[in-house]
Design a protein around this motif. Structure first.
Motif, mmCIF file in Angstrom:
data_model
loop_
_atom_site.group_PDB
_atom_site.id
_atom_site.type_symbol
_atom_site.label_atom_id
_atom_site.label_comp_id
_atom_site.label_asym_id
_atom_site.label_seq_id
_atom_site.Cartn_x
_atom_site.Cartn_y
_atom_site.Cartn_z
ATOM 1 N N UNK A 400 0.857 -1.191 0.000
ATOM 2 C CA UNK A 400 0.000 0.000 0.000
ATOM 3 C C UNK A 400 0.893 1.241 0.000
ATOM 4 N N UNK A 401 0.787 2.029 -1.074
ATOM 5 C CA UNK A 401 1.550 3.269 -1.193
ATOM 6 C C UNK A 401 0.556 4.422 -1.076
ATOM 7 N N UNK A 402 0.672 5.191 -0.020
ATOM 8 C CA UNK A 402 -0.246 6.306 0.171
ATOM 9 C C UNK A 402 0.156 7.476 -0.724
ATOM 10 N N UNK A 403 -0.832 8.326 -1.004
ATOM 11 C CA UNK A 403 -0.578 9.497 -1.834
ATOM 12 C C UNK A 403 0.541 10.340 -1.230
ATOM 13 N N UNK A 404 1.493 10.718 -2.049
ATOM 14 C CA UNK A 404 2.591 11.561 -1.610
ATOM 15 C C UNK A 404 3.803 10.802 -1.126
ATOM 16 N N UNK A 405 3.712 9.475 -1.020
ATOM 17 C CA UNK A 405 4.854 8.690 -0.550
ATOM 18 C C UNK A 405 5.784 8.317 -1.699
ATOM 19 N N UNK A 406 7.021 7.971 -1.315
ATOM 20 C CA UNK A 406 7.977 7.437 -2.269
ATOM 21 C C UNK A 406 8.253 5.987 -1.918
ATOM 22 N N UNK A 407 7.998 5.104 -2.884
ATOM 23 C CA UNK A 407 8.239 3.675 -2.694
ATOM 24 C C UNK A 407 9.461 3.276 -3.493
ATOM 25 N N UNK A 408 10.404 2.622 -2.839
ATOM 26 C CA UNK A 408 11.555 2.063 -3.522
ATOM 27 C C UNK A 408 11.362 0.580 -3.746
ATOM 28 N N UNK A 409 11.797 0.082 -4.892
ATOM 29 C CA UNK A 409 11.669 -1.345 -5.207
ATOM 30 C C UNK A 409 13.052 -1.865 -5.564
ATOM 31 N N UNK A 410 13.468 -2.917 -4.884
ATOM 32 C CA UNK A 410 14.802 -3.499 -5.063
ATOM 33 C C UNK A 410 14.656 -4.978 -5.375
ATOM 34 N N UNK A 411 15.558 -5.477 -6.173
ATOM 35 C CA UNK A 411 15.525 -6.911 -6.471
ATOM 36 C C UNK A 411 16.524 -7.255 -7.545
ATOM 37 N N UNK A 412 16.834 -8.541 -7.626
ATOM 38 C CA UNK A 412 17.758 -8.984 -8.659
ATOM 39 C C UNK A 412 17.099 -8.890 -10.034
ATOM 40 N N UNK A 413 17.900 -9.012 -11.070
ATOM 41 C CA UNK A 413 17.379 -9.020 -12.433
ATOM 42 C C UNK A 413 16.398 -10.184 -12.599
ATOM 43 N N UNK A 414 15.226 -9.890 -13.165
ATOM 44 C CA UNK A 414 14.211 -10.917 -13.371
ATOM 45 C C UNK A 414 13.326 -11.161 -12.173
ATOM 46 N N UNK A 415 13.392 -10.281 -11.167
ATOM 47 C CA UNK A 415 12.579 -10.494 -9.964
ATOM 48 C C UNK A 415 11.157 -9.948 -10.102
ATOM 49 N N UNK A 416 10.871 -9.236 -11.220
ATOM 50 C CA UNK A 416 9.502 -8.752 -11.453
ATOM 51 C C UNK A 416 9.328 -7.259 -11.257
ATOM 52 N N UNK A 417 10.415 -6.516 -11.111
ATOM 53 C CA UNK A 417 10.315 -5.075 -10.848
ATOM 54 C C UNK A 417 9.674 -4.338 -12.027
ATOM 55 N N UNK A 418 10.203 -4.551 -13.232
ATOM 56 C CA UNK A 418 9.664 -3.872 -14.409
ATOM 57 C C UNK A 418 8.264 -4.373 -14.758
ATOM 58 N N UNK A 419 7.994 -5.632 -14.445
ATOM 59 C CA UNK A 419 6.645 -6.168 -14.675
ATOM 60 C C UNK A 419 5.619 -5.423 -13.837
#
Length: 627
Positions: A400-419
């Motif tokens: 859950x990302x509330x309005x105005x927040x910054x969410x960082x996403x980390x993971x190895x290549x192929x972990x589903x980040x771009x998906x």
């Protein structure tokens, strides 16, 4: 900030709906120019009728002089008729070209517009399976074939049928029925040959156009990847592949040419036989006094006039075959349906937001302006697998990302980040209810609104072959050339993306041409230019998909600080491999094989001692060793 392309989106959606309602045939395009064709054919008929009288006038002069019934005044009168007829023919030829050829150009123009509009609605799956060069061939070779089929082919088929009939009638009425019959019998074989020629010609034309598409794709791909070809010293191998494509295209073209080479001389031979029969039979009839010399001369002129319709018969069959093959390929584009479409009419979205009861005209005007995304994002047990895949790339992800927040996403290549980014942009769709925006399913929002209120900077930055200022202002409704005041906003966005100083160092500053795909810029400059373009759009949601990987850490830190300042109250999602990129995020989500394995603030994840902490320690050590 200037407004996004809302008006363009409305017009585009209307056009797309019209395309979806259209039956995939040429009939609507032909009907749009029905009066052009009607007038053009009428003028063409007048020209053909006028042509019929030239041999008759010449025959009258010969018979009149031979019989001594025509003096110089009479000859002058007939010559005057010939001149008037010639002027009619000259004006008429301009007229039918203007109307019929003009109509075919108009059809080509509309078809090209509709094809391009329709292709813009198609989903990522279509472009994943179709090469750029092949698609370009539809807009060049195939459209040209259709234009010829709706232009010159109409003229040739008219002459092949109508003019043949008119000439034969004139031969019967003015000369002799028996002589006409002798001359016409060989022409019957032409009609039979044309039928079989058309069948075989269409088959070869399809193969020819497919070969042209393959060649176009090979050329486009080689030019686009010329740096890679040179870097790996594969020029010779690439040239061999190009030669194979050329040879294939040559063979398919030669197959068409060989068929024409057989049909053309055969056609000439049949016409020659008809002329010989005419000379033998007609000469005997002149000697017997059944036909006058003037009539016989006119008859031979009519035989010559039949040559063009016979040639036109072969040409129109060849042109129609090519056009039919091209239209069959174009139809495959129109028949392709987009995977991602609006699920809920925008009127229902407004009504559900408590904005019902508005005047219908006001509702239609600026309807997308009434639908806004504020930036609250909720992923609820998100599970997704690509249409052509079996294994999920995301499994049971809840964030859950509330309005105005910054969410960082980390993971190895192929972990589903771009998906995950693709799903938020609805490049692909997941099950309904797994992604909520402001508490509503993402599919409730029209695509035009979704793409207006979400800015995205992809991993592979794309810049158009244009000036830097126009590339940065790409997401705005107005162009800088039309509204110079935008340039101030462009410069501010460039400053926030830390690219302004680089741009001012170029000789042409913001008017610097970046070349195809931004080839004249470095990787970091392209990334920052793309970030500036997204910042200028000032959307409720910003997604940066590993968009700071090519910049140094100091520049990265400055960009992130600018983001924190300029995007207060707006939601930002930052996908990255470097921990330094994520340190200012409110929360960080760690993905591993499509699953959410860690979630919390950067400080909490460091204390957790998991993947985030491990990567952080390794990158910190690398930084210390490097310094």
């Amino acid at each position: 900030m200037a407004a996004c392309r809302v008006n363009h989106a409305v017009a585009f959606k209307i056009r797309r709906n019209n395309m979806n309602d259209k039956k995939y045939s040429l009939r609507p395009y032909l009907l749009a120019y029905k009066w052009h064709y009607a007038i053009g054919i009428f003028v063409l008929l007048a020209v053909d009728l006028a042509n019929l009288y030239i041999p008759q006038f010449i025959g009258e002069i010969i018979d009149g002089i031979t019989a001594g019934k025509l003096d110089m005044a009479g000859v002058g009168g007939i010559i005057f008729k010939i001149l008037i007829t010639g002027l009619i023919i000259m004006a008429g030829r301009f007229g039918w070209r203007y109307f019929i050829i003009g109509a075919s150009r108009g059809i080509e123009y509309r078809l090209r517009d509709d094809m391009f509009s329709h292709m813009e609605t198609l989903s990522a799956r279509y472009y994943n399976s179709h090469k750029t060069g092949d698609l370009m061939a539809y807009f060049t070779n195939d459209l040209q074939a259709v234009r010829m089929g709706t232009g010159m082919a109409v003229i040739t088929v008219f002459d092949a049928v109508i003019m043949t009939v008119m000439v034969l009638v004139k031969m019967v009425v003015y000369v002799d029925f028996k002589l006409t019959l002798f001359a016409f019998i060989p022409l019957i074989f032409i009609a039979i040959g044309c039928y079989f020629y058309g069948i075989e010609s269409k088959k070869r034309q399809v193969k020819r156009q497919d070969a042209f598409s393959y060649l176009s794709d090979k050329v486009q791909e080689s030019i686009a990847g010329i740096r890679v070809v040179k870097a790996f010293a594969q020029e010779e191998e690439d040239f061999k592949q190009f030669e194979k494509a050329c040879e294939n295209s040559r063979e398919k073209n030669l197959a068409v040419v060989k068929l024409r080479a057989v049909f053309g001389p055969t056609l000439d031979a049949v016409i020659g036989i008809s002329v010989i029969v005419t000379l033998l039979a007609g000469g005997r009839m002149v000697l017997d006094g059944q036909v006058s010399i003037g009539q016989f001369v006119a008859f031979n002129s009519y035989i010559d006039m039949l040559v063009w319709p016979m040639i036109a018969a072969g040409d129109c069959i060849n042109t129609f075959s090519q056009a039919a093959a091209a239209w069959g390929r174009i139809q495959t584009i129109f028949e392709e349906k987009p995977d991602i479409v609006d699920m809920v009419p925008p009127e229902n979205v407004i009504e559900n937001d408590g904005m019902a009861g508005r005047n219908a005209d006001n509702l239609a005007e600026g309807i997308y302006d009434k639908i806004q995304i504020h930036g609250d994002i909720q992923l609820s047990h998100l599970t997704f697998a690509y249409p052509d895949g079996t294994k999920p790339v995301l499994s049971d992800v809840s964030i859950h990302v509330k309005q105005g927040e910054m969410l960082g996403i980390l993971g190895r290549t192929g972990s589903g980040k771009s998906s995950l980014a693709d799903l938020l942009l609805r490049v692909y769709d997941c099950e309904n209810g797994m992604i909520l925006l402001d508490g509503r399913p993402i599919t409730d929002y029209p695509l035009a609104v979704l793409h207006r209120d979400i800015s995205y900077v992809p991993q592979e930055n794309f810049l158009f072959s244009d000036t830097l200022e126009e590339n940065i202002a790409f997401g705005l409704e107005d162009r800088i050339a039309d509204n110079p005041a935008i340039l101030d906003a462009v410069k501010q966005a460039a400053k926030d993306a830390c690219i302004h100083d680089n741009i001012m160092g170029f000789p042409d500053e913001y008017k610097t041409m970046v070349g195809e795909r931004g080839v004249t810029l470095s990787g970091g400059q392209k990334q920052r230019s793309s970030i500036a373009r997204a910042l200028l759009k000032d959307s409720a949601i910003l997604i940066l998909d590993d968009s700071l990987s090519a910049v140094d850490t100091d520049t990265e830190e400055q960009i992130l600080e600018n983001l924190m300042e300029t995007r207060q109250g707006k939601t930002t999602i930052v996908i990255a491999h470097r921990i330094s990129t994520l340190q200012k995020a409110d929360h960080v989500a760690v993905l591993s094989d499509g699953k959410l394995t860690e979630y919390g603030t950067p400080e909490e994840l460091l204390e957790l001692g998991g993947f985030y902490a491990d990567i952080s320690h390794k990158q910190q050590l690398e930084s210390e060793l490097g310094s």
